[in-house]
Design a protein around this motif. Sequence first.
Motif, mmCIF file in Angstrom:
data_model
loop_
_atom_site.group_PDB
_atom_site.id
_atom_site.type_symbol
_atom_site.label_atom_id
_atom_site.label_comp_id
_atom_site.label_asym_id
_atom_site.label_seq_id
_atom_site.Cartn_x
_atom_site.Cartn_y
_atom_site.Cartn_z
ATOM 1 N N GLN A 653 0.888 -1.153 0.138
ATOM 2 C CA GLN A 653 0.088 -0.048 -0.071
ATOM 3 C C GLN A 653 0.804 1.334 0.163
ATOM 4 O O GLN A 653 0.634 2.259 -1.019
ATOM 5 C CB GLN A 653 -0.983 0.043 1.351
ATOM 6 N N LEU A 654 1.961 1.303 0.932
ATOM 7 C CA LEU A 654 2.731 2.380 0.959
ATOM 8 C C LEU A 654 3.685 2.637 -0.465
ATOM 9 O O LEU A 654 3.628 3.631 -0.800
ATOM 10 C CB LEU A 654 3.431 2.538 2.138
ATOM 11 N N SER A 655 4.204 1.553 -0.747
ATOM 12 C CA SER A 655 4.994 1.629 -1.981
ATOM 13 C C SER A 655 4.174 1.942 -3.409
ATOM 14 O O SER A 655 5.217 2.516 -4.068
ATOM 15 C CB SER A 655 5.711 0.086 -2.149
ATOM 16 N N THR A 656 3.163 1.637 -3.428
ATOM 17 C CA THR A 656 2.557 1.844 -4.714
ATOM 18 C C THR A 656 1.429 3.122 -4.603
ATOM 19 O O THR A 656 0.699 3.155 -5.515
ATOM 20 C CB THR A 656 1.703 0.546 -5.081
ATOM 21 N N ASP A 657 1.611 3.877 -3.512
ATOM 22 C CA ASP A 657 0.531 4.950 -3.369
ATOM 23 C C ASP A 657 1.205 6.387 -3.883
ATOM 24 O O ASP A 657 2.332 6.724 -3.306
ATOM 25 C CB ASP A 657 0.174 5.241 -1.929
ATOM 26 N N THR A 658 0.819 6.870 -4.892
ATOM 27 C CA THR A 658 1.611 7.765 -5.611
ATOM 28 C C THR A 658 1.358 9.135 -4.843
ATOM 29 O O THR A 658 2.265 10.098 -5.006
ATOM 30 C CB THR A 658 0.899 8.165 -7.184
ATOM 31 N N GLN A 659 0.685 9.191 -3.869
ATOM 32 C CA GLN A 659 0.542 10.432 -2.886
ATOM 33 C C GLN A 659 1.742 10.476 -1.800
ATOM 34 O O GLN A 659 2.029 11.249 -1.191
ATOM 35 C CB GLN A 659 -0.891 10.408 -2.148
#
Length: 979
Positions: A653-659
């Motif tokens: 979730q963290l690695s692929t969240d562009t925000q």
Amino acid sequence: MDLLTAQTLVFETLQQAASQNSDVLKPAEQKLKEWEGVPGFYTILFDIFSTHTVDVNVRWLAVLYFKNGIEKYWRKGATNGISEEEKAGIRQKIASTFNEPVNQIAVQLAVAISKMARLDWPREWGSLMPTLLEAVKLSDPLQQHRALLTLYHVIKALSSKRLIGDRRTFQELTANIYGFMLAMWEEHTCLAISQLQSVGPNNSEPNKCLENAMLSLRILTKLTIHGLKKPHEFPDANTFLKLVFERAKTMLHCRVSTRGELQSQVERCIVKLTKVLLSVLENHPLSFVDCLPATLNFTVHYAFTPEGAPLLFERFLIQCLNLLKGILLCPEYKPAKIIEETKEPDTLRAHQIKMSFFETPILNIMCRKLITHYFLLAPQDLQQWDADPEGFVTDEGGECWKYSLRPCTETLFVGLFHDFRTTLSPLLLQLITENHTPVDPHNLDAILAKDAVYNAVGLAAFDLYDEVNFDEWFTTTLRTELQMKEGNYRVIRRRVAWLVGQWTGVKLSCDLRPALYAAMLPLLRSDEDIAVRLTACSTIKSAVDDFEFNSEQFMEYLDPLFGLLFALLKEVHECDTKMHVLGVLSFVVERVGIAIRPYANSLVQYLPLLWQESTDHNMLRCAIVSTLVHLVKALGTVSESGSLAQFLLGVIQLSTDTQQPSHVYLLEDGLELWLTLLENSATISQPLLGLYNNMTQLLELSSENLRTCFYIIQAYILLAPEIFLQHYGEQVMRSCMYLLTDMRSEGIVMTMRLLELCLKANPTRAVTLLEPVYPRIFQAVYVGEEFPMVMSMYLSIIARVLLISRDMFSRVVVHLAESLKVTLESVTSKILDVWLDKMSLVTQPERSKLLSLALASLITSQSPVVLQRFCSILLSVSEVLNDITRTDDMGLIIDSIMWNGDDLSPNSQYDSDIDYKTEHDQRREQLAASDPVYQLELQKYFGEQLKELQNQAGPLVFAQLLQTVDADTLQQVRDYVPL
């Protein structure tokens, strides 16, 4: 607002911006930012920092805002750009500002002028150069220095321009001012030397002359490198380079009698002189050929002879060694293997100079001093080892050899030994013999000498391949030395561990790998020195990373080695060290695969803790994510309710969240982990399904990771086709439609494969879900001008739609006819004609069979358009039958593309990089069990369709249809189907 009021307002705001109170500072900064585009603002700033009675902090802020504004708003066409009238006024005022008393402000002002000159000189500011050249002649020391400082920054800015016209202009400027600058440099340098020779060691009087000499030297360097096409053809440049050697020698003698800041200034000047030589060597190697004899004599004298040693200091020594290395490795100085084929005469001359200089006595002196002097660990090295063992062991990467002495000496040794292996091998072998046997553990000098020799043997491993029997050396001596614990022998244990790692990929037999693993075990224990443990860790990686790695040999040592490496990971503190150890663990996991399962639990439990501790270390987190990828692949099916699954979901979730700012570092590995988790999940959970919310932004982000993103979507479809397409099917279609608007053929093929998978995994839902994209596909086939691979995919989609729902096929054709304003018959005819014409371009047997099944299904459609092409359809299907049928052991003709429970064909669109069956692989096999391509026997289905057509049309009409087929085609069909 009048000018005086505006000046007062800006001045007061600058005072507030210089405040330490954030409540005052921030509003002031906001005001200054708002004024950036206001006419007259930069003139006011200039007036403020030019007034020397103003507080220095206010002047400093004013010049910074001025410089930054020049960079943003001086260019023509810039938004809210400075007007031409204001520019002219600033240029007129600023060109005479050479009396700035504060050095930091003077530097910023010089940089601002250089930015203006880069854009305006010579067209709008032709008077700049004459003004500067007159100013550097002034007798006032302050004005002369400030003018030189400004001229240097202007020359530096102009030399960076790369357009042909700008380079030509700079070359003309160089030709005009080179002689003047050479004379000025010589004048300031001679005056500085004279003052250095006549004043006491603590007198600072020469500082000003040295500063001027340095600025002049920097200007000359820029002119030489960027303003002359061939410096050796320019007499003044030749004079300059000859003087560099003389002035450097004189300065080295002057340095001995100086102390403190003055000595540092002299050292900077000496280093800059040698950098001139390095710059010319790197940028104009053929122009440097005339300087080669002087350079070789100069550098070797100071770096390798007793006479030059007293004058050495470290930064100068590094420059000398880098000059030697540059000459050795320069490609322009290396002739072709057949010297007569070398066309450039200067290359031959350079090679001859090198060979005549590097004779055996010189080479032996250099090699021996490198090993016995420069390779020795110094007291400060041993102090660093004790104080910071992790920092001591960490390899210095990149171009550290340019600035650090030890890497510099090592790279020079490698280059020297490689070029003169035949000459230097006997010397190194002699040193090995002299230091072969174990030494007294308490004799530090002997230990350091042995360490230096072993270092040389490791660096020259490839070149010593035929000279050293490393297997015998390892078994007789080195393994024994690894077991010696007394005194200072940690130095040797560390070096031997490193040496074995260097030779592992060069010349260590496979039979000795178990002995290597056994030898590293004691070195990894917690009672061993941390530097030794880290070096042994690197050696394990070298052994496991080797092409001849045998996992069966490694299994016996896997348990203890993995445990010791894991213990080391927990004990080290530095981020870089943790990354290194974790990388080795990850590599071991990758190489042994599923064999790691019994030992991986401790690492699985520790990684979440390490993840929390590495919040501010994105590169360490990258290593963690990469390790998780290998772990999940090795562990196989991940339990949805387990703590590992929850941790993995959070990481993805963290690695692929562009925000999240960290996604810049973690995205690539995070996507790989996402895909791996999907491939190893038995069922889908709500959190795993919800991760897809990150995907839409990723698909729009860039094409760099598009392939992996598509693999992830495919994995979702295979994992839970009904649930996924119900929740995200429309979102996937919108993304595909968006991507197809700007895609090359490779991307179109990937997208079509994704759409085809939807039709295979959930035909009923997908055939309707894909309706928005059908018009593009059908129209592309109607036009018939796509690349073969793209056309093959388009036809595959149409074939599957036809096999799933003939009504949908008809509806799309009708819609296309209406949009093109042509008849339904003409659209159908054109699509069929293109289909039949392109069949021969479809190379994959599975796709050929799919298209043939769909064509066979059309035979019973009772469409005149189809029956008009009856002959062509029979020919196409029979040709595919020729390709895919074979005779089995019983002599029966069978369809070779039928699902029999084995692995899919290598031509399958689903690629896998793992060597065992994951949950994903099993789902692929289950999907194949329901795919018409693998379940329908083409020969049988074709026969049934022809029989049904005969029943529909009657014997008479069917006979008439057969009469439209040529004899050869009929014979081919009869080979498979009775007519």
